[in-house]
Design a protein around this motif. Structure first.
Motif, PDB file in Angstrom:
ATOM      1  N   LYS A 106       0.799  -1.221   0.000  1.00 41.14           N
ATOM      2  CA  LYS A 106       0.000   0.000   0.000  1.00 41.14           C
ATOM      3  C   LYS A 106       0.837   1.278   0.000  1.00 41.14           C
ATOM      4  O   LYS A 106       0.386   2.315  -0.484  1.00 41.14           O
ATOM      5  CB  LYS A 106      -0.934   0.016   1.221  1.00 41.14           C
ATOM      6  CG  LYS A 106      -2.048  -1.033   1.155  1.00 41.14           C
ATOM      7  CD  LYS A 106      -2.940  -0.958   2.376  1.00 41.14           C
ATOM      8  CE  LYS A 106      -4.084  -1.972   2.288  1.00 41.14           C
ATOM      9  NZ  LYS A 106      -5.028  -1.637   1.188  1.00 41.14           N
ATOM     10  N   THR A 107       2.055   1.201   0.547  1.00 44.08           N
ATOM     11  CA  THR A 107       2.830   2.440   0.747  1.00 44.08           C
ATOM     12  C   THR A 107       4.219   2.428   0.113  1.00 44.08           C
ATOM     13  O   THR A 107       4.810   3.497  -0.065  1.00 44.08           O
ATOM     14  CB  THR A 107       3.018   2.704   2.254  1.00 44.08           C
ATOM     15  OG1 THR A 107       3.846   1.667   2.817  1.00 44.08           O
ATOM     16  CG2 THR A 107       1.681   2.737   2.987  1.00 44.08           C
ATOM     17  N   GLY A 108       4.745   1.243  -0.174  1.00 48.14           N
ATOM     18  CA  GLY A 108       6.128   1.158  -0.641  1.00 48.14           C
ATOM     19  C   GLY A 108       7.134   1.262   0.487  1.00 48.14           C
ATOM     20  O   GLY A 108       8.347   1.258   0.255  1.00 48.14           O
ATOM     21  N   ILE A 109       6.652   1.317   1.720  1.00 48.33           N
ATOM     22  CA  ILE A 109       7.523   1.410   2.899  1.00 48.33           C
ATOM     23  C   ILE A 109       7.827  -0.006   3.386  1.00 48.33           C
ATOM     24  O   ILE A 109       6.912  -0.805   3.600  1.00 48.33           O
ATOM     25  CB  ILE A 109       6.858   2.224   4.025  1.00 48.33           C
ATOM     26  CG1 ILE A 109       6.623   3.670   3.571  1.00 48.33           C
ATOM     27  CG2 ILE A 109       7.711   2.194   5.297  1.00 48.33           C
ATOM     28  CD1 ILE A 109       5.757   4.479   4.526  1.00 48.33           C
ATOM     29  N   VAL A 110       9.105  -0.302   3.559  1.00 46.10           N
ATOM     30  CA  VAL A 110       9.507  -1.632   4.005  1.00 46.10           C
ATOM     31  C   VAL A 110       9.449  -1.696   5.528  1.00 46.10           C
ATOM     32  O   VAL A 110      10.112  -0.914   6.219  1.00 46.10           O
ATOM     33  CB  VAL A 110      10.933  -1.979   3.524  1.00 46.10           C
ATOM     34  CG1 VAL A 110      11.346  -3.360   4.031  1.00 46.10           C
ATOM     35  CG2 VAL A 110      11.004  -1.926   1.998  1.00 46.10           C
ATOM     36  N   VAL A 111       8.642  -2.623   6.028  1.00 43.00           N
ATOM     37  CA  VAL A 111       8.492  -2.823   7.468  1.00 43.00           C
ATOM     38  C   VAL A 111       8.942  -4.243   7.796  1.00 43.00           C
ATOM     39  O   VAL A 111       8.564  -5.194   7.111  1.00 43.00           O
ATOM     40  CB  VAL A 111       7.031  -2.614   7.916  1.00 43.00           C
ATOM     41  CG1 VAL A 111       6.869  -2.948   9.407  1.00 43.00           C
ATOM     42  CG2 VAL A 111       6.585  -1.185   7.642  1.00 43.00           C
ATOM     43  N   GLU A 112       9.741  -4.366   8.830  1.00 42.96           N
ATOM     44  CA  GLU A 112      10.226  -5.675   9.270  1.00 42.96           C
ATOM     45  C   GLU A 112       9.615  -6.011  10.625  1.00 42.96           C
ATOM     46  O   GLU A 112       9.811  -5.292  11.598  1.00 42.96           O
ATOM     47  CB  GLU A 112      11.748  -5.651   9.372  1.00 42.96           C
ATOM     48  CG  GLU A 112      12.374  -6.942   9.847  1.00 42.96           C
ATOM     49  CD  GLU A 112      13.883  -6.808  10.002  1.00 42.96           C
ATOM     50  OE1 GLU A 112      14.369  -6.878  11.148  1.00 42.96           O
ATOM     51  OE2 GLU A 112      14.560  -6.600   8.982  1.00 42.96           O
ATOM     52  N   ALA A 113       8.848  -7.111  10.670  1.00 46.90           N
ATOM     53  CA  ALA A 113       8.224  -7.543  11.924  1.00 46.90           C
ATOM     54  C   ALA A 113       9.231  -8.310  12.758  1.00 46.90           C
ATOM     55  O   ALA A 113       9.948  -9.169  12.251  1.00 46.90           O
ATOM     56  CB  ALA A 113       7.009  -8.409  11.640  1.00 46.90           C
ATOM     57  N   SER A 114       9.299  -7.973  14.041  1.00 48.18           N
ATOM     58  CA  SER A 114      10.244  -8.621  14.949  1.00 48.18           C
ATOM     59  C   SER A 114       9.541  -8.940  16.255  1.00 48.18           C
ATOM     60  O   SER A 114       8.859  -8.078  16.825  1.00 48.18           O
ATOM     61  CB  SER A 114      11.444  -7.692  15.205  1.00 48.18           C
ATOM     62  OG  SER A 114      12.288  -8.215  16.201  1.00 48.18           O
ATOM     63  N   VAL A 115       9.672 -10.171  16.731  1.00 44.04           N
ATOM     64  CA  VAL A 115       9.040 -10.569  17.997  1.00 44.04           C
ATOM     65  C   VAL A 115      10.110 -10.637  19.077  1.00 44.04           C
ATOM     66  O   VAL A 115      11.057 -11.415  18.983  1.00 44.04           O
ATOM     67  CB  VAL A 115       8.330 -11.930  17.876  1.00 44.04           C
ATOM     68  CG1 VAL A 115       7.647 -12.284  19.195  1.00 44.04           C
ATOM     69  CG2 VAL A 115       7.315 -11.910  16.740  1.00 44.04           C
ATOM     70  N   ALA A 116       9.973  -9.799  20.092  1.00 45.54           N
ATOM     71  CA  ALA A 116      10.935  -9.770  21.199  1.00 45.54           C
ATOM     72  C   ALA A 116      10.596 -10.864  22.208  1.00 45.54           C
ATOM     73  O   ALA A 116       9.516 -11.463  22.166  1.00 45.54           O
ATOM     74  CB  ALA A 116      10.912  -8.406  21.882  1.00 45.54           C
ATOM     75  N   THR A 117      11.525 -11.115  23.106  1.00 43.46           N
ATOM     76  CA  THR A 117      11.288 -12.138  24.132  1.00 43.46           C
ATOM     77  C   THR A 117      10.585 -11.573  25.358  1.00 43.46           C
ATOM     78  O   THR A 117      10.012 -12.320  26.141  1.00 43.46           O
ATOM     79  CB  THR A 117      12.616 -12.784  24.570  1.00 43.46           C
ATOM     80  OG1 THR A 117      13.496 -11.756  25.055  1.00 43.46           O
ATOM     81  CG2 THR A 117      13.277 -13.489  23.406  1.00 43.46           C
ATOM     82  N   GLU A 118      10.611 -10.237  25.522  1.00 35.87           N
ATOM     83  CA  GLU A 118       9.999  -9.616  26.689  1.00 35.87           C
ATOM     84  C   GLU A 118       9.731  -8.144  26.427  1.00 35.87           C
ATOM     85  O   GLU A 118      10.282  -7.549  25.494  1.00 35.87           O
ATOM     86  CB  GLU A 118      10.914  -9.764  27.912  1.00 35.87           C
ATOM     87  CG  GLU A 118      12.294  -9.144  27.700  1.00 35.87           C
ATOM     88  CD  GLU A 118      13.224  -9.357  28.868  1.00 35.87           C
ATOM     89  OE1 GLU A 118      12.816 -10.005  29.830  1.00 35.87           O
ATOM     90  OE2 GLU A 118      14.349  -8.852  28.818  1.00 35.87           O
ATOM     91  N   TYR A 119       8.858  -7.546  27.238  1.00 35.68           N
ATOM     92  CA  TYR A 119       8.507  -6.136  27.086  1.00 35.68           C
ATOM     93  C   TYR A 119       9.727  -5.233  27.219  1.00 35.68           C
ATOM     94  O   TYR A 119       9.894  -4.271  26.473  1.00 35.68           O
ATOM     95  CB  TYR A 119       7.473  -5.742  28.138  1.00 35.68           C
ATOM     96  CG  TYR A 119       6.111  -6.339  27.956  1.00 35.68           C
ATOM     97  CD1 TYR A 119       5.156  -5.742  27.152  1.00 35.68           C
ATOM     98  CD2 TYR A 119       5.763  -7.521  28.603  1.00 35.68           C
ATOM     99  CE1 TYR A 119       3.892  -6.284  26.994  1.00 35.68           C
ATOM    100  CE2 TYR A 119       4.502  -8.079  28.453  1.00 35.68           C
ATOM    101  CZ  TYR A 119       3.569  -7.461  27.645  1.00 35.68           C
ATOM    102  OH  TYR A 119       2.332  -7.998  27.486  1.00 35.68           O
TER     103      TYR A 119
END
Length: 298
Positions: free
Chosen positions: A59-72
């Motif tokens: 939708k935007t051409g913006i590259v977003v990388e999803a990352s899951v952390a181990t804790e807050y």
């Protein structure tokens, strides 16, 4: 002499470009890092997050990388690093307040579950532990998702204190279960006597454990707590931020997009809300005589 000056000018420009990291934010070389926390199944969160990130790019051409952390705390530190190693986050209420107080996160979107931008926390206990009330928690083993979980620890800890139980000294042991599902599993399996989660995290394991509602009982339900959502590091340009926000709102209204958001975080919709949405929760902390920094151990 002119050639020397030209060479120095080129070298100087190269140094400036290198110092700025060369690549523009939101590109393959320098993506917007969206950091999630493991509130449920980590693989499901990662898969859903990646799907949504791909949709944002379309939708935007913006590259977003999803990352899951181990804790807050890991997400807050990623936002606090210089330069930040996370540019977007989906922090729960207390963790967001901590990050906002540090000046590293700004709220823009709040998730909707079951038609509400709020949720409730619950304290649960094994049916065979004899725990019927908060007073019965003394001397018991208590599981929490994370030390910074709003529904899984901050609110329950304040509730225990208000009912004469000091969680630091009266509980036999505090177990960090790594997520709300982990808390339910620990209580179900007898690895913890009691614990705290969002309402009703028991359903997360019900398919494999159909008797969970009988083996794990709810003994306390909290007042409404603001849902998690989407926050941005202040360094993300306003124009880029608006593009991502509008894309996410469109994604939430799309069938495939809604399914991806649901897979990641059980979000059924998104609403625009900013920092003042969290003021009632801040008032709860103030009424209890505590502040975010003290609960963080700062």
């Amino acid at each position: 002499m002119k050639k020397v000056l030209l060479l120095l000018l080129i070298l100087g420009m190269s140094t400036v470009l290198f110092a700025k990291g060369q690549a523009e934010l939101g590109t393959e070389e320098n993506p917007i890092v969206w950091s999630f926390v493991p509130s449920g199944d980590t693989q499901e969160i990662a898969a859903g997050g990646e799907e949504v990130a791909d949709m944002i790019y379309e939708k935007t051409g913006i590259v977003v990388e999803a990352s899951v952390a181990t804790e807050y705390a890991g997400v807050i530190e990623a936002l606090s690093s210089n330069p930040p190693s996370a540019h977007m986050a989906s922090l729960a209420t207390f963790a967001y307040v901590v990050a906002a107080d540090r000046g590293v996160a700004e709220a823009e979107l709040i998730s909707v579950r079951y038609g509400r931008p709020f949720y409730d926390g619950q304290i649960i206990a094994g049916a065979d532990t004899g725990i019927k009330s908060l007073a019965d928690l003394a001397g018991k083993t208590f599981a929490r998702p994370d030390p910074l979980s709003t529904s899984g620890w901050i609110i329950p800890a304040l509730t225990m204190r208000a009912n004469g139980i000091n969680p630091d000294t009266d509980l036999a042991e505090i177990v960090d279960a790594g997520g709300h599902t982990g808390v339910v599993t620990a209580v179900y399996n007898g690895d913890a006597d009691a614990g705290a989660t969002f309402v009703d995290a028991r359903s997360n394991i019900q398919e494999d454990n159909p008797d969970v509602m009988e083996k794990v009982l709810v003994i306390e339900v909290s007042a409404p707590i603001p849902n998690d959502g989407v926050q941005f590091h202040p360094s993300v340009p306003e124009e880029m931020r608006e593009k991502i926000i509008n894309a996410l709102l469109e994604i939430a209204d799309d069938e495939a997009g809604n399914a991806a958001l649901n897979k990641a975080y059980s979000w059924t919709a998104l609403e625009r809300h900013q920092d003042d949405f969290y003021d009632p929760f801040r008032q709860v902390l103030q009424a209890a005589g505590v502040d975010a920094a003290s609960l963080m151990g700062e």
